[in-house]
Design an enzyme around this catalytic site. Structure first.
Site, PDB file in Angstrom:
ATOM      1  N   LYS A  94       9.002  10.208  15.082  1.00 30.21           N
ATOM      2  CA  LYS A  94       9.094   9.588  16.161  1.00 30.21           C
ATOM      3  C   LYS A  94       9.953  10.036  17.242  1.00 30.21           C
ATOM      4  O   LYS A  94       9.708  10.092  18.544  1.00 30.21           O
ATOM      5  CB  LYS A  94       9.626   8.282  15.650  1.00 30.21           C
ATOM      6  CG  LYS A  94       8.611   7.319  15.063  1.00 30.21           C
ATOM      7  CD  LYS A  94       9.182   5.985  14.514  1.00 30.21           C
ATOM      8  CE  LYS A  94       8.629   5.253  13.612  1.00 30.21           C
ATOM      9  NZ  LYS A  94       7.749   4.242  14.224  1.00 30.21           N
ATOM     10  N   THR A 113      13.650   2.882   1.751  1.00 31.67           N
ATOM     11  CA  THR A 113      14.572   3.925   2.650  1.00 31.67           C
ATOM     12  C   THR A 113      15.979   4.219   1.990  1.00 31.67           C
ATOM     13  O   THR A 113      16.753   4.612   2.620  1.00 31.67           O
ATOM     14  CB  THR A 113      14.577   3.445   4.159  1.00 31.67           C
ATOM     15  OG1 THR A 113      15.244   2.413   4.358  1.00 31.67           O
ATOM     16  CG2 THR A 113      13.483   3.484   4.721  1.00 31.67           C
ATOM     17  N   ASP A 129       0.800  -1.175  -0.033  1.00 29.53           N
ATOM     18  CA  ASP A 129       0.072  -0.084   0.000  1.00 29.53           C
ATOM     19  C   ASP A 129       0.903   1.281  -0.044  1.00 29.53           C
ATOM     20  O   ASP A 129       1.851   1.278   0.995  1.00 29.53           O
ATOM     21  CB  ASP A 129      -0.631  -0.053   1.430  1.00 29.53           C
ATOM     22  CG  ASP A 129      -1.926   1.244   1.248  1.00 29.53           C
ATOM     23  OD1 ASP A 129      -2.757   1.061   2.099  1.00 29.53           O
ATOM     24  OD2 ASP A 129      -1.531   2.118   0.840  1.00 29.53           O
ATOM     25  N   HIS A 149      18.424  13.804  11.844  1.00 30.77           N
ATOM     26  CA  HIS A 149      18.576  13.014  11.089  1.00 30.77           C
ATOM     27  C   HIS A 149      17.518  12.258  10.537  1.00 30.77           C
ATOM     28  O   HIS A 149      16.869  11.819  11.472  1.00 30.77           O
ATOM     29  CB  HIS A 149      19.783  12.042  11.723  1.00 30.77           C
ATOM     30  CG  HIS A 149      20.217  10.937  10.874  1.00 30.77           C
ATOM     31  ND1 HIS A 149      20.415  10.591   9.496  1.00 30.77           N
ATOM     32  CD2 HIS A 149      20.034   9.444  10.891  1.00 30.77           C
ATOM     33  CE1 HIS A 149      20.510   9.655   8.920  1.00 30.77           C
ATOM     34  NE2 HIS A 149      20.203   8.584   9.744  1.00 30.77           N
ATOM     35  N   ASN A 190      16.995   8.186   2.023  1.00 33.56           N
ATOM     36  CA  ASN A 190      18.037   8.375   3.148  1.00 33.56           C
ATOM     37  C   ASN A 190      19.327   8.812   2.228  1.00 33.56           C
ATOM     38  O   ASN A 190      19.393   8.500   0.912  1.00 33.56           O
ATOM     39  CB  ASN A 190      18.249   7.185   3.781  1.00 33.56           C
ATOM     40  CG  ASN A 190      19.083   7.334   4.921  1.00 33.56           C
ATOM     41  OD1 ASN A 190      19.555   8.374   5.096  1.00 33.56           O
ATOM     42  ND2 ASN A 190      19.148   6.199   5.492  1.00 33.56           N
ATOM     43  N   SER A 197      24.392   5.038  13.093  1.00 34.91           N
ATOM     44  CA  SER A 197      24.266   3.579  13.776  1.00 34.91           C
ATOM     45  C   SER A 197      25.623   3.195  14.196  1.00 34.91           C
ATOM     46  O   SER A 197      26.436   3.397  13.772  1.00 34.91           O
ATOM     47  CB  SER A 197      23.608   2.710  12.652  1.00 34.91           C
ATOM     48  OG  SER A 197      22.308   3.118  12.458  1.00 34.91           O
ATOM     49  N   CYS A 253      26.042   7.185   9.800  1.00 36.49           N
ATOM     50  CA  CYS A 253      25.369   8.728   9.320  1.00 36.49           C
ATOM     51  C   CYS A 253      25.748   9.875  10.117  1.00 36.49           C
ATOM     52  O   CYS A 253      25.665  11.007   9.887  1.00 36.49           O
ATOM     53  CB  CYS A 253      23.875   8.591   9.340  1.00 36.49           C
ATOM     54  SG  CYS A 253      23.189   7.192   8.429  1.00 36.49           S
ATOM     55  N   GLU A 295      29.864   7.143   4.422  1.00 32.90           N
ATOM     56  CA  GLU A 295      29.945   5.483   4.777  1.00 32.90           C
ATOM     57  C   GLU A 295      29.888   4.833   3.465  1.00 32.90           C
ATOM     58  O   GLU A 295      29.621   3.620   3.213  1.00 32.90           O
ATOM     59  CB  GLU A 295      28.832   4.808   5.666  1.00 32.90           C
ATOM     60  CG  GLU A 295      27.558   5.532   5.314  1.00 32.90           C
ATOM     61  CD  GLU A 295      26.535   4.908   6.488  1.00 32.90           C
ATOM     62  OE1 GLU A 295      26.461   3.863   6.880  1.00 32.90           O
ATOM     63  OE2 GLU A 295      25.923   5.776   6.955  1.00 32.90           O
TER      64      GLU A 295
HETATM   65  N1  COA Z   1      -0.637   3.468   5.800  1.00 32.63           N
HETATM   66  C1  COA Z   1       0.043   4.086   6.480  1.00 32.63           C
HETATM   67  N2  COA Z   1       0.857   3.681   7.285  1.00 32.63           N
HETATM   68  C2  COA Z   1       1.311   2.371   7.162  1.00 32.63           C
HETATM   69  C3  COA Z   1       0.672   1.586   6.438  1.00 32.63           C
HETATM   70  C4  COA Z   1      -0.387   1.994   5.585  1.00 32.63           C
HETATM   71  N3  COA Z   1      -0.838   1.598   4.497  1.00 32.63           N
HETATM   72  N4  COA Z   1       1.352   0.382   6.353  1.00 32.63           N
HETATM   73  C5  COA Z   1       2.139   0.293   7.262  1.00 32.63           C
HETATM   74  N5  COA Z   1       2.308   1.531   7.785  1.00 32.63           N
HETATM   75  C6  COA Z   1       3.188   2.174   9.083  1.00 32.63           C
HETATM   76  C7  COA Z   1       3.230   1.045  10.060  1.00 32.63           C
HETATM   77  O1  COA Z   1       2.041   1.397  10.950  1.00 32.63           O
HETATM   78  C8  COA Z   1       4.623   1.524  10.330  1.00 32.63           C
HETATM   79  O2  COA Z   1       4.529   2.742  11.385  1.00 32.63           O
HETATM   80  P1  COA Z   1       4.988   2.945  12.981  1.00 32.63           P
HETATM   81  O3  COA Z   1       6.569   2.871  12.745  1.00 32.63           O
HETATM   82  O4  COA Z   1       4.521   4.248  13.288  1.00 32.63           O
HETATM   83  O5  COA Z   1       4.571   1.679  13.783  1.00 32.63           O
HETATM   84  C9  COA Z   1       5.567   2.298   9.446  1.00 32.63           C
HETATM   85  O6  COA Z   1       4.419   2.317   8.415  1.00 32.63           O
HETATM   86  C10 COA Z   1       6.625   1.105   9.038  1.00 32.63           C
HETATM   87  O7  COA Z   1       6.034  -0.195   8.949  1.00 32.63           O
HETATM   88  P2  COA Z   1       6.665  -1.597   9.223  1.00 32.63           P
HETATM   89  O8  COA Z   1       5.676  -2.418   9.289  1.00 32.63           O
HETATM   90  O9  COA Z   1       7.468  -1.289  10.638  1.00 32.63           O
HETATM   91  O10 COA Z   1       7.778  -1.331   8.313  1.00 32.63           O
HETATM   92  P3  COA Z   1       8.842  -2.211   7.997  1.00 32.63           P
HETATM   93  O11 COA Z   1       8.953  -3.341   8.646  1.00 32.63           O
HETATM   94  O12 COA Z   1       8.688  -2.650   6.390  1.00 32.63           O
HETATM   95  O13 COA Z   1      10.558  -1.633   8.073  1.00 32.63           O
HETATM   96  C11 COA Z   1      11.845   0.050   8.533  1.00 32.63           C
HETATM   97  C12 COA Z   1      10.541  -0.244   8.276  1.00 32.63           C
HETATM   98  C13 COA Z   1      12.155   1.719   8.728  1.00 32.63           C
HETATM   99  C14 COA Z   1      12.276  -0.761   9.770  1.00 32.63           C
HETATM  100  C15 COA Z   1      12.848  -0.437   7.433  1.00 32.63           C
HETATM  101  O14 COA Z   1      12.372   0.311   6.159  1.00 32.63           O
HETATM  102  C16 COA Z   1      14.079  -0.251   7.631  1.00 32.63           C
HETATM  103  O15 COA Z   1      14.911  -1.432   8.297  1.00 32.63           O
HETATM  104  N6  COA Z   1      15.122   0.910   7.098  1.00 32.63           N
HETATM  105  C17 COA Z   1      16.416   0.844   7.331  1.00 32.63           C
HETATM  106  C18 COA Z   1      16.761   1.360   8.514  1.00 32.63           C
HETATM  107  C19 COA Z   1      16.658   2.626   9.147  1.00 32.63           C
HETATM  108  O16 COA Z   1      16.256   3.670   8.315  1.00 32.63           O
HETATM  109  N7  COA Z   1      16.463   2.757  10.497  1.00 32.63           N
HETATM  110  C20 COA Z   1      16.219   4.192  11.167  1.00 32.63           C
HETATM  111  C21 COA Z   1      17.331   4.364  12.141  1.00 32.63           C
HETATM  112  S1  COA Z   1      18.972   5.091  11.504  1.00 32.63           S
END
Ligand code: COA
Length: 385
Positions: free
Chosen positions: A243, A153, A30, A234, A273, A305, A112, A80
């Protein structure tokens, strides 16, 4: 005491863009998950003749053209996405930009975060030698495995900053808060071209670093939260800053609004990113979109990280607005050529070059500098066509 800080700033990105609606359609997600859940609309994608060196040099070129090279005695490139375990990206950038031989150059690494270590080092150098300037460039290509949770991302970008005394843009204040902890939330072993990540852990490690850095900042005499006018974080994905902002509000007992972050995330929503550059792309976005920043204090939070977090503040100078800079940044984003998912996946795979095979990379982009291929194991960089 001499005022020191960011005198000028310039952002560059890749030549291509992938709309995340296309990625969502391709993998049956979605699109709301990307736009709302992650806060991302697009990701920058590099052409075959671009890499972190060309991105870094392209970001810095307008600064060198505007201010000359005479006072630049240090060049720091934070990344990096380094292309060599020994030679610094900064050495190629130094040649491409025509900087003086009497200039120290080095590459900095800590996920980062490293551009912020570079900024702090640069401030120390210019405080000691106010006649000198430091060219600091944060440049990265965020790469994860295809079809992984982290794939949406990805992105790419570079932000060059001229650091000096009596800065025109942002005076950086001396108090900072730092927090380091050994965490395996995200890393890239030297035998890999894509990062490994425990996404959920990286989110909680980021927030822990933020609250820890805030506590250190407060303990060292940092200004109270009421005296901070703007926030810039960041942004591995822009929703991460929301968040973080909510958690910090709870931690310090303040009432923040998510709307505080809108102007600082406009570019990041479109870049994806950009690792080291992400925080400073956020600052560029804030400076280019907020009309009421003169004299305002901005808090900046840098996270890398592994992990290191640093929180510091800067006060925006009265003449910070520049229509020319904002137009240049808008052009860099607007003029990217769209790619479909098939082309993006091809480019993702083709970006990796072995050092034991000579290759000539044809002209593929209109960038000021190009990656021209590999000869006798050495990467070749030339001015653009
Ligand atoms: N409409 C709106 N929001 C939606 C949705 C929809 N149809 N479907 C899912 N979401 C929301 C989820 O509820 C979640 O929100 P929340 O974090 O507030 O709970 C968000 O979208 C992400 O969904 P999630 O299932 O947690 O995503 P994921 O498991 O696919 O992974 C990351 C998300 C960020 C963990 C992943 O992209 C990642 O590992 N990225 C790289 C690491 C990174 O950037 N880390 C950040 C710190 S440096």
């Amino acid at each position: 005491m001499t005022r020191v800080g960011i005198h000028d700033l310039s952002m560059a990105t890749g030549q291509h863009v992938l709309d995340l609606d296309e990625l969502a359609a391709f993998n049956g997600t979605d699109p709301g998950k990307y736009h709302v859940g992650l806060g991302l609309d697009q990701m920058s994608v590099l052409a075959p003749d671009e890499d972190v060196v060309t991105l870094a040099a392209s970001a810095a070129l307008p600064i060198v053209q505007a201010h000359g090279t005479e006072r630049i005695r240090t060049l720091l490139v934070a990344t990096e996405s380094g292309v060599d375990a020994s030679k610094a990206v900064a050495v190629w950038v130094h040649r491409l930009l025509g900087l003086n031989p009497g200039c120290r150059v080095v590459e900095l690494k800590q996920a980062c975060y490293s551009a912020t270590a570079g900024l702090q080092a640069a401030l120390g150098i210019v405080a000691r030698n106010p006649g000198e300037q430091v060219l600091l460039i944060a440049a990265d290509v965020a790469r994860y495995d295809l079809d992984s949770a982290a794939e949406p991302t990805q992105g790419a970008g570079a932000v060059a900053m001229l650091v000096g005394a009596d800065p025109d843009l942002v005076t950086i204040e001396p108090v900072t808060g730092v927090r380091t902890a050994d965490v395996d939330d995200f890393w890239r072993p030297t035998d890999r071209t894509t990062a490994l990540v425990d996404g959920r852990l990286s989110v909680s490690a980021y927030v822990d670093a933020l609250t820890g850095a805030w506590d250190d900042f407060a303990a060292r005499g940092g200004v109270p939260v009421e005296q901070i006018d703007r926030w810039c974080y960041h942004q591995p994905f822009t929703r991460m800053s929301v968040k973080a902002h909510r958690k910090l509000a709870q931690h310090v007992g303040a009432a923040f609004s998510d709307d505080d972050l809108t102007d600082a995330s406009r570019y990041n929503r479109r870049l994806g990113n950009s690792y080291t550059a992400s925080l400073y792309a956020g600052l560029a976005s804030l400076l280019d979109h907020d009309d009421d920043l003169a004299g305002r204090r901005v808090a900046l939070f840098s996270y890398g990280s592994g992990s290191v977090g640093e929180l510091f503040t800067g006060v925006v100078e009265p003449g910070y607005r520049s229509a020319e800079r904002a137009q240049r940044h808008a052009k860099a984003l607007d003029e990217r050529k769209p790619v479909d998912v098939r082309r993006y996946r091809d480019l993702h795979t083709a970006a990796v070059h072995r050092s034991d095979v000579d290759v000539e990379v044809p002209v593929a982009s209109g960038t000021p500098f190009r990656f021209a291929g590999v000869r006798s194991g050495a990467r070749q960089y030339v001015p653009g066509a």
